[in-house]
Design a protein around this motif. Structure first.
Motif, PDB file in Angstrom:
ATOM      1  N   ILE A 181      40.239  41.362  28.211  1.00 50.61           N
ATOM      2  CA  ILE A 181      40.685  40.057  28.715  1.00 50.61           C
ATOM      3  C   ILE A 181      41.238  40.218  30.123  1.00 50.61           C
ATOM      4  O   ILE A 181      40.954  39.419  31.024  1.00 50.61           O
ATOM      5  N   ASN A 182      42.030  41.273  30.338  1.00 51.23           N
ATOM      6  CA  ASN A 182      42.546  41.584  31.670  1.00 51.23           C
ATOM      7  C   ASN A 182      41.396  41.818  32.653  1.00 51.23           C
ATOM      8  O   ASN A 182      41.413  41.341  33.794  1.00 51.23           O
ATOM      9  N   GLY A 183      40.359  42.565  32.180  1.00 55.06           N
ATOM     10  CA  GLY A 183      39.204  42.830  33.043  1.00 55.06           C
ATOM     11  C   GLY A 183      38.481  41.556  33.429  1.00 55.06           C
ATOM     12  O   GLY A 183      38.062  41.391  34.581  1.00 55.06           O
ATOM     13  N   GLY A 184      38.344  40.623  32.485  1.00 46.34           N
ATOM     14  CA  GLY A 184      37.687  39.355  32.779  1.00 46.34           C
ATOM     15  C   GLY A 184      38.482  38.516  33.756  1.00 46.34           C
ATOM     16  O   GLY A 184      37.928  37.948  34.706  1.00 46.34           O
ATOM     17  N   LEU A 185      39.790  38.427  33.542  1.00 48.64           N
ATOM     18  CA  LEU A 185      40.646  37.680  34.468  1.00 48.64           C
ATOM     19  C   LEU A 185      40.595  38.282  35.865  1.00 48.64           C
ATOM     20  O   LEU A 185      40.552  37.568  36.869  1.00 48.64           O
ATOM     21  N   SER A 186      40.603  39.615  35.927  1.00 48.37           N
ATOM     22  CA  SER A 186      40.542  40.294  37.221  1.00 48.37           C
ATOM     23  C   SER A 186      39.215  40.037  37.924  1.00 48.37           C
ATOM     24  O   SER A 186      39.173  39.810  39.141  1.00 48.37           O
ATOM     25  N   PHE A 187      38.143  40.059  37.151  1.00 51.74           N
ATOM     26  CA  PHE A 187      36.805  39.878  37.725  1.00 51.74           C
ATOM     27  C   PHE A 187      36.631  38.465  38.292  1.00 51.74           C
ATOM     28  O   PHE A 187      35.990  38.268  39.323  1.00 51.74           O
ATOM     29  N   ILE A 188      37.255  37.503  37.615  1.00 56.09           N
ATOM     30  CA  ILE A 188      37.088  36.106  38.033  1.00 56.09           C
ATOM     31  C   ILE A 188      38.090  35.705  39.115  1.00 56.09           C
ATOM     32  O   ILE A 188      37.763  34.974  40.048  1.00 56.09           O
ATOM     33  N   THR A 189      39.343  36.194  38.992  1.00 60.83           N
ATOM     34  CA  THR A 189      40.423  35.683  39.844  1.00 60.83           C
ATOM     35  C   THR A 189      41.031  36.714  40.783  1.00 60.83           C
ATOM     36  O   THR A 189      41.937  36.380  41.534  1.00 60.83           O
ATOM     37  N   ASP A 190      40.572  37.977  40.732  1.00 61.10           N
ATOM     38  CA  ASP A 190      41.194  39.044  41.526  1.00 61.10           C
ATOM     39  C   ASP A 190      42.663  39.252  41.146  1.00 61.10           C
ATOM     40  O   ASP A 190      43.490  39.634  41.982  1.00 61.10           O
ATOM     41  N   LEU A 191      42.978  38.993  39.895  1.00 63.39           N
ATOM     42  CA  LEU A 191      44.349  39.159  39.417  1.00 63.39           C
ATOM     43  C   LEU A 191      44.778  40.615  39.419  1.00 63.39           C
ATOM     44  O   LEU A 191      45.943  40.942  39.590  1.00 63.39           O
TER      45      LEU A 191
END
Length: 510
Positions: free
Chosen positions: A208-218
Motif C-alpha cells: 500500500i505504501n508502494g502504491g501511494l508512493s508510486f502515485i503521489t511521490d509520498l
C-alpha cells in the motif's frame, strides 16, 4: 477462559510475543541478527527436509481423494454445508492467498525473468518459460496441500469426532495431549500463526505504501507503513466485532468482486492472447515437471541452491507458518462436506485461479519488459504492480482499485486471524469472545510493526522461516493421527458398502 487449562496457551503465547515486541523495539538490530542467523541455518541444513515434507503432504491429499475414505463426511451423515460453493471458495481463497497474490502477481515472474532466473540466462525466451513455471510451482498444488492437510485434520476431529478444534486435540489418537504437552503444541501453533499472519500484513502495508508512493511521490518509509497498519487495525477490529457470518463473509465476497474487476480489466486491455497462451503453455510444463521441481535442491551448484533457499524454501516456510490460521479457518467453514469434495476443492480449484492471476499480471509485466516498453524489474517489489498499471489505460484508477483490494484483503486476513487465534486459545470455541479477538488483533499489528521496524521485509521473511520449522513437525504428527483415525473407520465403511450391495441385489431380484 477462567479456570480453563487451555487458557494458559493464551497467556503464555501473549507473554512470548510481548517480549519479542519489546526486544524488537528496544534492540531492532539484535532481533534482526538472531532471526537472520536462525533462518540461514534452517534453510541451509534443512532445505531437503522442507522439500520432502511438503511433497508428502501432496501425496496424502491425492490419496484421500482417490481412497474409499473420501466418502466420509466432515460431520454427521445428514449434516449439510453451512455455505454455498461460491461463498466457500471466496472465504478460503481470501484467507489463503489474498495479499500475497496482489504483492507478488507481477513482482515474482518479472524477477525470475529479468533479475535472477532459476535455471537459465535472464531476459531470454527460455527465461520467460522458467519464470512462469516456477511461479506456478510456488503458488500451486504444494501450497494448497499444506493448507488442505491441516484443515482436513482439524475439521475431521472437530466435526466427526467431537474434538475441541485446537491443534493439540487432533493428536489425541497418537498421544495424550491433555496436559503440558498439548499446551506446548498449541503454543507453537499459535506462535507460528501470529508470525505467518504478521508477515503477510507487513507485505500488505509495504505494498500500500508502494502504491501511494508510486502515485503521489509520498515516499516509502517505516512511519508511513506504521500509519497504514494503524488505520487498517481499527477497521479489522470493527469487522471482528461483527462475527463470522457478517464481517468475514461480506469482506470475502467483496475481495472476489474487486479481484475479478482488476483481473478482467487487465485481461481485456492487455495482451489477452499472449496471457492465455502463456497460461496454457505453463500449465502443461508445470504438470510435466512437477516431480522434478518438487525435489530440486541443487546440491552441486551454489547459485542455484541459493535461489532455492531464497524462493522455494521461503515459500514452503511461509505456507507452513500461515497454515494453522488458514487451516483452522477453512476447517471452520467446511462442515458438512465429504473428505473427497473438501480435499479436491481445496487442492485443485484455488491453484487454477492463482495460475490465471499470475499469467495475466506476470505476463503483462514480462511483456512490457521484454519489448522494451518499461523496466518493471528495476522497480521495488512492492511497486511492480503499479508500474504495470502505468502503461495501461486508466492506470491511476487501477492502482487505486488495487490498493483498495489490498486493504480489503488485509482486513479480511487480520479479521479471520483474530477469529482463528481466539478459537485456538479458547479451547476451540466456535465463537471466541470479542475481547480475546481484539487482543489478538492488536498483537498481530504490533508484531508486524516491530518486524518491519527491525529489518523490513527481510526480517519478516527470516522470522517466518524460523517459526515454521517446529510447526512442520507437528503437521507430520497431525497427518499420522488422521491416517490412523481413518483406518479405524474402515470396518464401518466396509459394512456400509455391504449394505448398499445387499440393497441393490434385493432391488434387482424384485
Amino acid at each position: 477462559m477462567k479456570n480453563s487449562a487451555v487458557g494458559w496457551v493464551f497467556y503464555i503465547t501473549i507473554g512470548i510475543l510481548v517480549l519479542a515486541v519489546i526486544l524488537g523495539a528496544a534492540a531492532p538490530h539484535v532481533l534482526e541478527g538472531v532471526t537472520a542467523s536462525a533462518q540461514a541455518f534452517i534453510s541451509e541444513r534443512f532445505g531437503w527436509y522442507y522439500l520432502i515434507v511438503v511433497s508428502l503432504f501432496v501425496l496424502v491429499c491425492l490419496y484421500i481423494i482417490v481412497s474409499p475414505y473420501g466418502k466420509i463426511k466432515l460431520g454427521k451423515p445428514d449434516d449439510k454445508p453451512d455455505y454455498n460453493m461460491v461463498t466457500w471458495f471466496a472465504m478460503l481463497f481470501s484467507a489463503g492467498m489474498g495479499i500475497g497474490l496482489v504483492f507478488w502477481g507481477a513482482a515474482e515472474p518479472i524477477h525470475h525473468y529479468a533479475v535472477n532466473s532459476p535455471t537459465t540466462d535472464v531476459k531470454t525466451p527460455e527465461a520467460i518459460k522458467e519464470a512462469m513455471r516456477f511461479t506456478f510451482f510456488h503458488w500451486g498444488i504444494h501450497a494448497w496441500a499444506i493448507y488442505a492437510v491441516i484443515a482436513l485434520c482439524l475439521a475431521y476431529f472437530k466435526f466427526r469426532r467431537g474434538a475441541s478444534g485446537t491443534v493439540s486435540s487432533s493428536l489425541n489418537v497418537l498421544m495424550n495431549t491433555d496436559g503440558a504437552l498439548g499446551k506446548s503444541i498449541d503454543i507453537i501453533a499459535v506462535t507460528a500463526t501470529v508470525t505467518g499472519v504478521a508477515t503477510t500484513l507487513g507485505f500488505g502495508a509495504v505494498q500500500i505504501n508502494g502504491g501511494l508512493s508510486f502515485i503521489t511521490d509520498l515516499g516509502i518509509g517505516f512511519w508511513i507503513q506504521f500509519a497504514i497498519i494503524a488505520v487498517v487495525t481499527v477497521l479489522f477490529l470493527i469487522s471482528a466485532s461483527t462475527g463470522l457470518n457478517k464481517g468475514i463473509r461480506i469482506l470475502s465476497n467483496t475481495n472476489m468482486v474487486l479481484a475479478l474487476l482488476l483481473f478482467v480489466f487487465i485481461l481485456i486491455v492487455g495482451p489477452t492472447l499472449y496471457m492465455l497462451n502463456l497460461f496454457t503453455n505453463t500449465l502443461g510444463t508445470y504438470i510435466q515437471t512437477l516431480p522434478a521441481m518438487s525435489f530440486r535442491i541443487a546440491p552441486f551448484t551454489e547459485n542455484a541452491r541459493e535461489w532455492i533457499n531464497d524462493w522455494t524454501i521461503f515459500y514452503w516456510a511461509w505456507w507452513i507458518a500461515w497454515s494453522p490460521f488458514v487451516g483452522t479457518f477453512i476447517a471452520r467453514v467446511s462442515k458438512g462436506r465429504t473428505l473427497r469434495q473438501f480435499t479436491a476443492g481445496v487442492l485443485l480449484v484455488p491453484p487454477l485461479v492463482t495460475f490465471l492471476w499470475f499469467s495475466v499480471f506476470g505476463g503483462a509485466s514480462i511483456l512490457l519488459e521484454s519489448e522494451g516498453t518499461a523496466a518493471i524489474s528495476e522497480l521495488a517489489e512492492e511497486e511492480a504492480l503499479f508500474g504495470v498499471f502505468e502503461h495501461y489505460p486508466y492506470g491511476i484508477a487501477m492502482s487505486i482499485l488495487a490498493m483498495g483490494l489490498i486493504s480489503v484483503f488485509f482486513i479480511t486476513s487480520a479479521d479471520s486471524a483474530t477469529f482463528v487465534l481466539g478459537m485456538q486459545t479458547s479451547n476451540g470455541t466456535m465463537n471466541p469472545a470479542v475481547k480475546v479477538k481484539f487482543t489478538w488483533g492488536i498483537m498481530l499489528s504490533a508484531t508486524a510493526v516491530i518486524l518491519l521496524y527491525s529489518g523490513g521485509l527481510q526480517a519478516l521473511e527470516n522470522t517466518m522461516i524460523v517459526a515454521a520449522f517446529p510447526f512442520s513437525i507437528i503437521m507430520i504428527m497431525m497427518v499420522l493421527s488422521l491416517l490412523k483415525a481413518l483406518k479405524e473407520e474402515k470396518p464401518a465403511l466396509q459394512a456400509e458398502k455391504e449394505r448398499k450391495k445387499s440393497r441393490r441385489n434385493k432391488e434387482n431380484n424384485e
